[in-house]
Design an enzyme around this catalytic site. Structure first.
Site, PDB file in Angstrom:
ATOM      1  N   GLU A   1      -5.455  -8.265   5.040  1.00 52.62           N
ATOM      2  CA  GLU A   1      -5.907  -7.496   6.197  1.00 52.62           C
ATOM      3  C   GLU A   1      -6.903  -6.447   5.711  1.00 52.62           C
ATOM      4  O   GLU A   1      -6.520  -5.422   5.150  1.00 52.62           O
ATOM      5  CB  GLU A   1      -4.725  -6.810   6.885  1.00 52.62           C
ATOM      6  CG  GLU A   1      -5.150  -5.987   8.094  1.00 52.62           C
ATOM      7  CD  GLU A   1      -4.105  -4.964   8.539  1.00 52.62           C
ATOM      8  OE1 GLU A   1      -4.004  -4.714   9.755  1.00 52.62           O
ATOM      9  OE2 GLU A   1      -3.413  -4.397   7.667  1.00 52.62           O
TER      10      GLU A   1
ATOM     11  N   ASP B   1      -0.773  -6.478   3.781  1.00 54.31           N
ATOM     12  CA  ASP B   1      -1.049  -5.429   4.760  1.00 54.31           C
ATOM     13  C   ASP B   1      -1.954  -4.359   4.158  1.00 54.31           C
ATOM     14  O   ASP B   1      -1.827  -4.007   2.985  1.00 54.31           O
ATOM     15  CB  ASP B   1       0.283  -4.807   5.197  1.00 54.31           C
ATOM     16  CG  ASP B   1       0.127  -3.752   6.261  1.00 54.31           C
ATOM     17  OD1 ASP B   1      -0.299  -4.100   7.378  1.00 54.31           O
ATOM     18  OD2 ASP B   1       0.428  -2.569   5.982  1.00 54.31           O
TER      19      ASP B   1
ATOM     20  N   ASP C   1       1.730   6.682   0.292  1.00 54.92           N
ATOM     21  CA  ASP C   1       0.982   5.675  -0.460  1.00 54.92           C
ATOM     22  C   ASP C   1       1.441   5.622  -1.912  1.00 54.92           C
ATOM     23  O   ASP C   1       1.678   6.661  -2.543  1.00 54.92           O
ATOM     24  CB  ASP C   1      -0.513   6.000  -0.430  1.00 54.92           C
ATOM     25  CG  ASP C   1      -1.173   5.573   0.860  1.00 54.92           C
ATOM     26  OD1 ASP C   1      -0.504   5.628   1.914  1.00 54.92           O
ATOM     27  OD2 ASP C   1      -2.363   5.210   0.821  1.00 54.92           O
TER      28      ASP C   1
ATOM     29  N   ASN D   1       0.828  -1.205   0.000  1.00 51.69           N
ATOM     30  CA  ASN D   1       0.000   0.000   0.000  1.00 51.69           C
ATOM     31  C   ASN D   1       0.859   1.250   0.000  1.00 51.69           C
ATOM     32  O   ASN D   1       0.502   2.267  -0.591  1.00 51.69           O
ATOM     33  CB  ASN D   1      -0.906  -0.002   1.233  1.00 51.69           C
ATOM     34  CG  ASN D   1      -1.654   1.306   1.409  1.00 51.69           C
ATOM     35  OD1 ASN D   1      -2.593   1.575   0.679  1.00 51.69           O
ATOM     36  ND2 ASN D   1      -1.232   2.126   2.368  1.00 51.69           N
TER      37      ASN D   1
ATOM     38  N   HIS E   1      -6.776  -0.296   1.514  1.00 56.70           N
ATOM     39  CA  HIS E   1      -6.332   1.082   1.296  1.00 56.70           C
ATOM     40  C   HIS E   1      -5.498   1.258   0.027  1.00 56.70           C
ATOM     41  O   HIS E   1      -4.856   2.297  -0.148  1.00 56.70           O
ATOM     42  CB  HIS E   1      -5.533   1.569   2.506  1.00 56.70           C
ATOM     43  CG  HIS E   1      -6.317   1.550   3.771  1.00 56.70           C
ATOM     44  ND1 HIS E   1      -7.473   2.283   3.941  1.00 56.70           N
ATOM     45  CD2 HIS E   1      -6.132   0.859   4.937  1.00 56.70           C
ATOM     46  CE1 HIS E   1      -7.957   2.066   5.155  1.00 56.70           C
ATOM     47  NE2 HIS E   1      -7.171   1.204   5.772  1.00 56.70           N
TER      48      HIS E   1
END
Length: 522
Positions: A265, A228, A197, A126, A232
């Site tokens: 996740e 992870d 990001d 991410n 996002h």
């Protein structure tokens, strides 16, 4: 009739112990329902005396992981990073020098695979570190070829959003746009300024990520990735783009390794989590963790099996091929023992619940010896206690522990010799699960009978085996009727009496019963 007499035949129901089942060959149900052991290498075992756990230290303890009964290891981040936790990567094709060399990691893989232990590594895509070469290039100017590897905006266009992020379950950071100190442009970083990001709208970024996956699967030889911050990849207002990316990622990884294991996740409720399943076939069940704690805090037994049944049925509507990664704790939450008021009985019963419900359980290192810890995060990641400090030559010393210290936590060397220890309790339950297919891969059925509020009860069915699990979470004994023909005891915890056709469960007690002579279940 007292618990000790359950080992003999009872006239009313013929209840007999089947504890000898734990001595039969254990079955590896990974990945669908096997047990994965999460390790923070830094705190696990230090082989060279520098105070930091390392790959060679893990190799020395692989037999312990096998003894516990785990089928796989998930390593928290192992790549170079400027932080102790390493969730901000500076080089995706290397290992952190504190942990050892790439050759040592490959040797770890070889040794693990020889023991039939799979290896899953944390993959953080991410975001990168703000010290990653890509970002150092990107922030140098708008014309840099790496500029579009990240997300940028002019300060005046985002003035109203600089401090407008809503706190989420997986981040308490309220600032999402950050000043690199050069020019008028700000960069996007969901978690904090040290983690810019990546821009997944850029095809070059996607190709970089797929190449990184290929490197670890093909050249290094890991078995899969824990992804992870999977929700996002794109901002929260673009969930469909997130879903599509992970389907693409899965397809690319399966080209390289058809049986690659991917666990994501997605820190949210089931309605948000489920659409990720086509791309991420395994997803952590955070609802399980929180409902498990709620059940014990409120002594409301049925809320967990009801929630788990609801989640499983909901996921089935998305795909029948999913892996429900259940957790009792992990590196982001306070240690389980602390969450349960430092009550050893509650923790032992909680793991009995998790190991007898559907899912693919994850155990956080040290939970199986009753390690303690609360926030900040460093103190839920304290060093493992192998022996007394004087004898523990491999105990990591990178941090001064506050909670998992002698006097609070009994070292493993002593727990091995105590049949009632946390370690032997966990080992026994994992073995129970691996020798009873109904507990590992069976369906979940809720009873039609009403029980006292503190009772958690459910059936597990698989082909010719059916079991009934009952847990009294309360502080008072309860009496319940035993379902017909469930007359073999597979597991007992706490006080248990039989009075005719009634079972009396003492406070904080559990039992798993097997039904005799049944035909296949649908």
């Amino acid at each position: 009739m007292k618990k000790s007499l359950i080992l003999t035949v009872l006239t009313a129901y013929g209840l007999v112990s089947c504890q000898e089942k734990n001595e039969v060959q254990q079955v590896n149900y990974w990945p669908k329902a096997g047990v994965t052991y999460e390790i923070f290498v830094q705190s696990f075992y230090d082989s060279n005396g520098d105070g930091i756990g390392d790959f060679n230290g893990v190799i020395q303890k692989l037999d312990y992981v096998k003894e516990l009964g785990a089928d796989a290891i998930w390593f928290m981040p192992i790549m170079p990073s400027p932080t102790y936790h390493k969730y901000d990567v500076t080089d995706y094709k290397a290992v952190h020098p504190d942990y050892g060399t790439m050759d040592e990691f490959k040797n770890l893989l070889t040794e693990a695979h020889q023991r039939d232990i799979k290896i899953v590594i944390d993959m953080i895509i991410n975001h990168t570190s703000n010290q990653h070469p890509w970002f150092l290039e990107a922030k140098s100017g708008r014309t840099n070829p790496y500029r579009d590897y990240y997300v940028w905006a002019q300060k005046d266009t985002i003035a109203d959003y600089l401090n407008k992020k809503v706190i989420t379950l997986d981040s308490d950071n309220i600032q999402q746009w950050h000043d690199p100190g050069e020019g008028e442009d700000y960069y996007y970083g969901f978690f904090w300024g040290g983690m810019p990001d990546l821009n997944f709208d850029n095809p070059k970024v996607r190709e970089e990520i797929y190449e990184i996956g290929r490197f670890w699967l093909e050249e290094v030889g890991v078995d899969g990735f824990r992804l992870d911050a999977a929700k996002h990849i794109f901002p929260d207002d673009r969930p469909l783009d997130n879903h599509e990316f992970w389907k693409e990622f899965r397809a690319e990884m399966e080209k390289i390794k058809p049986d690659v294991y991917l666990v994501g996740e997605v820190y949210d409720k089931k309605e948000v989590v489920a659409p990720y399943l086509p791309g991420l076939p395994a997803l952590f069940n955070f609802d399980f963790h929180y409902t498990l704690l709620e059940a014990f805090h409120t002594e409301n037994g049925m809320i967990l099996p009801e929630k788990q049944k609801e989640i499983i049925d909901f996921y089935q509507n998305i795909t029948s091929e999913f892996i429900d990664a259940t957790i009792s704790s992990n590196h982001d939450q306070p240690r389980l023992l602390n969450e349960l008021g430092s009550d050893p009985t509650k923790q032992k019963q909680a793991i009995a619940v998790m190991m007898s419900l559907p899912g693919a359980p994850y155990i956080y290192y040290g939970e199986e010896i009753g390690m303690k810890g609360i926030k900040p995060d460093e103190h839920i990641r304290e060093p493992f206690l192998w022996d007394t400090k004087k004898q523990d030559i491999g105990r990591a010393t990178w941090i001064e522990p506050k909670y998992s210290v002698e006097g609070e936590v009994v070292p493993l060397a002593f727990q091995r010799e105590d049949s009632h220890s946390f370690f032997n309790h966990y080992k026994r339950l994992i073995a129970l699960r691996k020798t009873n297919p109904a507990l590992a891969i069976g369906s979940l059925e809720l009873p039609q009978t009403s029980y006292p509020t503190s009772v958690m009860a459910y059936f597990r069915h698989h082909e010719t085996q059916s079991v009934f699990a009952i847990h009294n979470l309360g502080k008072e004994e309860v009496s319940i009727s035993i379902p017909e023909n469930y007359n073999q005891s597979l597991f007992e915890f706490g006080e248990l009496d039989i009075k005719g056709t009634e079972m009396v469960l003492g406070a904080q007690s559990s039992v798993v019963l097997e039904r005799n002579a049944i035909t296949n279940y649908p």
